[in-house]
Design an enzyme around this catalytic site. Structure first.
Site, PDB file in Angstrom:
ATOM      1  N   THR A  35      -8.576  -0.290   7.234  1.00 31.54           N
ATOM      2  CA  THR A  35      -7.521   0.312   6.435  1.00 31.54           C
ATOM      3  C   THR A  35      -6.136   0.188   7.059  1.00 31.54           C
ATOM      4  O   THR A  35      -5.977   0.096   8.273  1.00 31.54           O
ATOM      5  CB  THR A  35      -7.820   1.803   6.204  1.00 31.54           C
ATOM      6  OG1 THR A  35      -7.742   2.496   7.450  1.00 31.54           O
ATOM      7  CG2 THR A  35      -9.208   1.999   5.606  1.00 31.54           C
ATOM      8  N   VAL A  36      -5.139   0.207   6.171  1.00 34.66           N
ATOM      9  CA  VAL A  36      -3.749   0.400   6.576  1.00 34.66           C
ATOM     10  C   VAL A  36      -3.260   1.702   5.945  1.00 34.66           C
ATOM     11  O   VAL A  36      -3.741   2.063   4.866  1.00 34.66           O
ATOM     12  CB  VAL A  36      -2.852  -0.781   6.117  1.00 34.66           C
ATOM     13  CG1 VAL A  36      -3.188  -2.035   6.880  1.00 34.66           C
ATOM     14  CG2 VAL A  36      -2.919  -1.019   4.617  1.00 34.66           C
TER      15      VAL A  36
ATOM     16  N   CYS B 287       0.817  -1.218   0.000  1.00 36.24           N
ATOM     17  CA  CYS B 287       0.000   0.000   0.000  1.00 36.24           C
ATOM     18  C   CYS B 287       0.849   1.266   0.000  1.00 36.24           C
ATOM     19  O   CYS B 287       1.702   1.449   0.866  1.00 36.24           O
ATOM     20  CB  CYS B 287      -0.897  -0.021   1.232  1.00 36.24           C
ATOM     21  SG  CYS B 287      -1.831   1.490   1.503  1.00 36.24           S
TER      22      CYS B 287
ATOM     23  N   TYR C 276      -5.768   6.715  -8.998  1.00 34.90           N
ATOM     24  CA  TYR C 276      -6.977   5.952  -8.685  1.00 34.90           C
ATOM     25  C   TYR C 276      -8.195   6.509  -9.416  1.00 34.90           C
ATOM     26  O   TYR C 276      -9.090   5.771  -9.805  1.00 34.90           O
ATOM     27  CB  TYR C 276      -7.221   5.954  -7.171  1.00 34.90           C
ATOM     28  CG  TYR C 276      -6.191   5.163  -6.418  1.00 34.90           C
ATOM     29  CD1 TYR C 276      -6.321   3.784  -6.261  1.00 34.90           C
ATOM     30  CD2 TYR C 276      -5.063   5.779  -5.894  1.00 34.90           C
ATOM     31  CE1 TYR C 276      -5.365   3.056  -5.593  1.00 34.90           C
ATOM     32  CE2 TYR C 276      -4.096   5.051  -5.229  1.00 34.90           C
ATOM     33  CZ  TYR C 276      -4.254   3.687  -5.084  1.00 34.90           C
ATOM     34  OH  TYR C 276      -3.297   2.960  -4.430  1.00 34.90           O
TER      35      TYR C 276
ATOM     36  N   TRP D 206      -7.493  -6.957   5.963  1.00 33.55           N
ATOM     37  CA  TRP D 206      -6.110  -7.348   5.776  1.00 33.55           C
ATOM     38  C   TRP D 206      -5.805  -8.488   6.755  1.00 33.55           C
ATOM     39  O   TRP D 206      -6.247  -8.465   7.901  1.00 33.55           O
ATOM     40  CB  TRP D 206      -5.175  -6.182   6.069  1.00 33.55           C
ATOM     41  CG  TRP D 206      -5.272  -5.053   5.093  1.00 33.55           C
ATOM     42  CD1 TRP D 206      -6.111  -3.973   5.160  1.00 33.55           C
ATOM     43  CD2 TRP D 206      -4.502  -4.891   3.905  1.00 33.55           C
ATOM     44  NE1 TRP D 206      -5.909  -3.153   4.083  1.00 33.55           N
ATOM     45  CE2 TRP D 206      -4.919  -3.684   3.301  1.00 33.55           C
ATOM     46  CE3 TRP D 206      -3.486  -5.644   3.292  1.00 33.55           C
ATOM     47  CZ2 TRP D 206      -4.371  -3.216   2.115  1.00 33.55           C
ATOM     48  CZ3 TRP D 206      -2.930  -5.178   2.113  1.00 33.55           C
ATOM     49  CH2 TRP D 206      -3.365  -3.974   1.533  1.00 33.55           C
TER      50      TRP D 206
END
Length: 358
Positions: free
Chosen positions: A138-139, A71, A202, A104
């Site tokens: 999220t990370v 990421c 993105y 994750w």
């Protein structure tokens, strides 16, 4: 956050890759027909500060940073942690590059458990604090080790706080990545880069209409041209040292040719065809703390396996040859002092090494 939708966990297709999570029949879509891509930027806004204003004091050994190699947003935190020498103060958990629809997962660790948090999924840390957490898992995320509860996933603030709130734990010779004299300019440049480049790729890749794609594509390459011009006469983005702005740009550039050029249709040209930006990116890659956080295999596995509406076969490209990142860049002729009055960090901590390219 996740590399795709502000960290929303994605599901891989049936053709699982090594270290990937088990496939699921529930496959989320990232391209909304007829719609532009809109990133969810609502995060857990708690901060870890010296005055513990949000109830989370700066304290060595209290927290664990969970940051997937794949990421770019998480990559920022691992770079800053390395540059400042916080490895012995904030431990690092590394999820695998792919995951299922829920979270994750720590499938790269023995037994599929994070060795410190003793959890299989980052989701468990979120639910430990917010049982009905409604947003993406999220990370990067910072987790309090003792309670197992997530503290924050506010990735832009995490690096700024590493730089300004954790000062007493910085290594001797740590660089000033957010110097007060340049903060306004750093913030201004970083904001432009976020909208047009970091998030711009993105907007191209997840565009749901030709119009939204064209708009994002034009903004992306207009900004890259602007950066090419800006960096033609100065080694770094702001001032004569590496700053937070360089960290934020680098993690997108590092993924450009391997992923964004083809996978996200950002194909006016490759990064390697923009002489100034390509030399700048190699300069940073070869600087301790940058390239030694990059794992191209994990990066490609994440994007090409998890974005099934863009790449339904799950096939991961073999190229490009990553050894080109080690070619001479010649940026020293512009002067500049990468670490200012500080020094380069030492070797990566044991267990945190990435595959070498040589």
């Amino acid at each position: 956050m996740s590399d795709s939708l502000a960290g929303t966990a994605e599901v891989e297709p049936a053709a699982a890759q090594p270290g990937a999570a088990k496939p699921s029949a529930a496959i989320p879509r990232y391209v909304e027909p007829g719609q532009p891509f809109n990133r969810d930027t609502n995060y857990i806004e708690d901060r870890i500060t010296r005055d513990a204003r949000d109830g989370w004091p700066v304290e060595a050994g209290r927290y664990r940073l969970v940051a997937a190699r794949a990421c770019p947003w998480a990559n920022r935190t691992t770079i800053v942690r390395r540059l400042l020498g916080l490895e012995g103060v904030i431990s690092l958990g590394l999820p695998g590059p792919t995951h299922d629809k829920n979270s994750w997962t720590f499938d790269l660790d023995e037994g599929g458990l994070d060795p410190v948090l003793k959890i299989e999924r980052l989701q468990q840390a979120y639910f430990a604090r917010f049982p009905d957490y409604p947003r993406g898992i999220t990370v990067p995320a910072i987790v309090e080790v003792a309670s197992g509860k997530v503290v924050t996933n506010n990735y832009p603030q995490i690096t700024l706080d590493f730089e300004s709130e954790w000062v007493e734990f910085h290594r001797p010779g740590a660089p000033d990545l957010y110097p007060e004299a340049h903060r306004a300019e750093i913030d201004e440049v970083a904001e432009l880069i976020f909208h047009d480049v970091n998030n711009g790729v993105y907007k191209c890749g997840f565009a749901g209409s030709q119009k939204s794609y064209d708009r994002a594509y034009d903004a992306l390459f207009s900004r890259l041209d602007w950066l090419e011009d800006r960096l033609s006469t100065q080694r770094f983005l702001v001032g004569d040292t590496i700053t937070e702005a360089d960290v934020r740009l680098f993690t997108t550039l590092a993924r450009f040719d391997a992923v964004y050029h083809g996978h996200f249709k950002c194909n006016r040209n490759k990064l390697s065809e923009m002489p100034v930006l390509w030399a700048y990116a190699r300069d940073l890659f070869q600087t301790p703390g940058f390239g030694d956080t990059i794992d191209f295999d994990q990066i490609k596995a994440h994007y090409y396996v998890t974005h099934v509406d863009i790449n339904p076969t799950g096939i991961i490209p073999k190229g490009p040859d990553a050894r080109v990142w080690l070619e001479p860049h010649g940026r020293e002729t512009l002067g500049g002092r990468p670490f200012g009055d500080g020094t380069a960090p030492g070797a990566p901590a044991a267990g945190e090494e990435v595959p070498t390219l040589g």
